[in-house]
Design a protein around this motif. Structure first.
Motif, mmCIF file in Angstrom:
data_model
loop_
_atom_site.group_PDB
_atom_site.id
_atom_site.type_symbol
_atom_site.label_atom_id
_atom_site.label_comp_id
_atom_site.label_asym_id
_atom_site.label_seq_id
_atom_site.Cartn_x
_atom_site.Cartn_y
_atom_site.Cartn_z
ATOM 1 N N SER A 102 34.110 5.070 -27.430
ATOM 2 C CA SER A 102 35.547 4.796 -27.427
ATOM 3 C C SER A 102 35.854 3.303 -27.477
ATOM 4 C CB SER A 102 36.177 5.419 -26.180
ATOM 5 O OG SER A 102 35.582 4.855 -25.026
ATOM 6 N N HIS A 150 42.606 7.349 -27.452
ATOM 7 C CA HIS A 150 42.557 7.414 -28.917
ATOM 8 C C HIS A 150 41.422 8.337 -29.375
ATOM 9 C CE1 HIS A 150 41.305 5.352 -32.857
ATOM 10 N NE2 HIS A 150 42.302 6.168 -33.127
ATOM 11 N N ALA A 151 40.245 8.176 -28.760
ATOM 12 C CA ALA A 151 39.100 9.021 -29.136
ATOM 13 C C ALA A 151 39.414 10.489 -28.839
ATOM 14 C CB ALA A 151 37.846 8.579 -28.388
ATOM 15 N N GLU A 153 42.295 11.929 -28.748
ATOM 16 C CA GLU A 153 43.262 12.415 -29.742
ATOM 17 C C GLU A 153 42.574 12.769 -31.054
ATOM 18 O OE1 GLU A 153 46.406 9.627 -30.560
ATOM 19 O OE2 GLU A 153 47.088 9.820 -28.474
ATOM 20 N N GLU A 154 41.728 11.867 -31.523
ATOM 21 C CA GLU A 154 41.043 12.089 -32.804
ATOM 22 C C GLU A 154 40.115 13.305 -32.739
ATOM 23 O OE1 GLU A 154 41.596 10.950 -35.610
ATOM 24 O OE2 GLU A 154 42.486 8.969 -35.426
ATOM 25 N N LEU A 155 39.376 13.437 -31.648
ATOM 26 C CA LEU A 155 38.428 14.551 -31.544
ATOM 27 C C LEU A 155 39.152 15.885 -31.440
ATOM 28 C CD1 LEU A 155 35.583 13.149 -29.265
ATOM 29 C CD2 LEU A 155 35.857 12.990 -31.726
ATOM 30 N N ARG A 185 41.744 16.687 -32.864
ATOM 31 C CA ARG A 185 42.208 17.072 -34.203
ATOM 32 C C ARG A 185 41.146 17.871 -34.945
ATOM 33 N NH1 ARG A 185 44.973 11.556 -35.857
ATOM 34 N NH2 ARG A 185 46.688 11.871 -34.432
ATOM 35 N N LEU A 186 39.885 17.661 -34.570
ATOM 36 C CA LEU A 186 38.774 18.266 -35.309
ATOM 37 C C LEU A 186 38.374 19.635 -34.795
ATOM 38 C CD1 LEU A 186 36.458 15.143 -35.611
ATOM 39 C CD2 LEU A 186 37.603 16.333 -37.488
ATOM 40 N N TYR A 199 34.728 11.897 -41.093
ATOM 41 C CA TYR A 199 36.122 11.667 -40.690
ATOM 42 C C TYR A 199 36.215 10.553 -39.631
ATOM 43 C CZ TYR A 199 40.597 12.410 -38.370
ATOM 44 O OH TYR A 199 41.827 12.212 -37.824
ATOM 45 N N LEU A 200 35.243 10.518 -38.717
ATOM 46 C CA LEU A 200 35.316 9.593 -37.577
ATOM 47 C C LEU A 200 34.756 8.201 -37.893
ATOM 48 C CD1 LEU A 200 34.174 12.193 -34.905
ATOM 49 C CD2 LEU A 200 36.463 11.172 -35.052
ATOM 50 N N LYS A 243 36.387 4.575 -37.572
ATOM 51 C CA LYS A 243 37.512 4.598 -36.620
ATOM 52 C C LYS A 243 37.076 4.109 -35.240
ATOM 53 C CE LYS A 243 40.483 8.289 -38.430
ATOM 54 N NZ LYS A 243 39.896 8.951 -39.600
#
Ligand code: C5P
Length: 287
Positions: free
Chosen positions: A172, A236-237, A239-241, A243-244, A273-274, A277
């Motif tokens: 992160s 942030h991490a 949130e992104e994870l 999404r997957l 995707y990651l 980022k």
């Protein structure tokens, strides 16, 4: 001179519940630990007739001196085996597991050194007590079972069988030393002795794959809400994870988060995707 090349794997916490505060300041946990294919590499050698510890480090920077857990592990073994004056240990450590990470890297390295020295010297000592004093995760790595239901401070271990999984790990970008994370917990989570603070799910259930789902339902980690509110990178991490996949979590007290997948292809897509980022994205699998 005798020499061994060993791998020290990282672990993921597939859920983590903090269930109490002990009188020595450590916390009681419930978690499923699972080793993954990300690992540090060590070469350990012993020389008779001389004494002392030597350490050479490469890869991710780590201290090449007595502040390193591998050095402490070597000294603890020599002491407990009663061979400090007659045996020298040389260690070459190649670090790939970020620290702090919540991935147990330092503890895994220490356990690897204890096991290697037992093998090289053929001296059988109780590794558990030096192990426990080196780090809370050392007993798990000494067990070498791949996965376990872990309670107590980390020393009560029940091996569990988990299906194989693929995963993507994400750093992160935050620096969260373990003692700081526990202090934040103590300062913000209130009195752990009160029953209502103890969540009512059982970590043991993580071991049973939920019907129709490839992974344990509960990957909740009680550090996560606290760390999300304090560290932008963790939020942030997360949130992104999320999404997957629903199968994502924080390992230990961070700052690394992970996603789990049934297939290597899904993990590869997630990695693509990651990538870019976060400062560090790594695809690996259970082992
Ligand atoms: O044992 P380890 O070196 O991993 O612990 C680092 C710090 O994390 C400890 O000094 C303690 O503050 C905290 N800790 C804890 N309870 C645990 C594991 C770690 O309070 N079960």
């Amino acid at each position: 001179m005798r020499k061994l090349l060993v791998e020290a794997p990282a672990k993921l916490n597939l859920g983590l519940e903090i269930t109490g505060l002990r009188s020595d300041g450590f916390h009681e946990l419930k978690s499923i630990f699972s080793t993954v294919s990300l690992s540090d590499s060590l070469t350990v050698s012993v020389n008779q007739g001389v004494s002392g510890v030597k350490l050479q480090c490469s890869g991710i920077p780590s201290p090449g001196n007595k502040n390193n857990l591998v050095w402490m592990a070597a000294e603890a073994f020599l002491e407990a085996a009663g061979i400090s004056d007659t045996t020298a240990v040389s260690i070459s450590l190649r670090k790939s597991i970020p620290s702090p990470g919540g991935l147990g890297g330092g503890s895994s390295d220490a356990a690897a050194v204890l096991l290697a020295l037992q093998e090289l010297t053929k001296i059988r000592i109780d590794l558990e007590s030096p192990g426990e004093s080196l780090g809370s995760d050392v007993p798990f790595f000494l067990l070498q079972t791949g996965a376990a239901f872990v309670t107590g401070r980390g020393e009560i271990l029940e091996p569990v069988e988990l299906p194989d999984f693929h995963c993507v790990l994400v750093h992160s970008g935050e620096n969260i030393p373990t003692p700081l994370a526990y202090k934040l917990w103590d300062d913000n989570a209130g009195d752990l002795t009160e029953a209502w603070h103890i969540s009512n799910y059982t970590a043991r259930k993580f071991g049973a794959w939920h019907e129709g789902k490839p992974f344990p339902v509960k990957l909740d980690n009680q550090f996560l809400p606290l760390l999300r509110s304090r560290y932008r990178g963790v939020d942030h991490a997360a949130e992104e994870l999320s999404r997957l996949t629903v199968n994502w979590g924080l390992s230990g007290s961070g700052p690394v988060l992970y996603t789990l997948f049934r297939s290597g292809e899904e993990a590869k897509d997630a990695e693509e995707y990651l990538a870019g980022k976060f400062p560090w994205v790594l695809r690996c699998q259970s082992r």
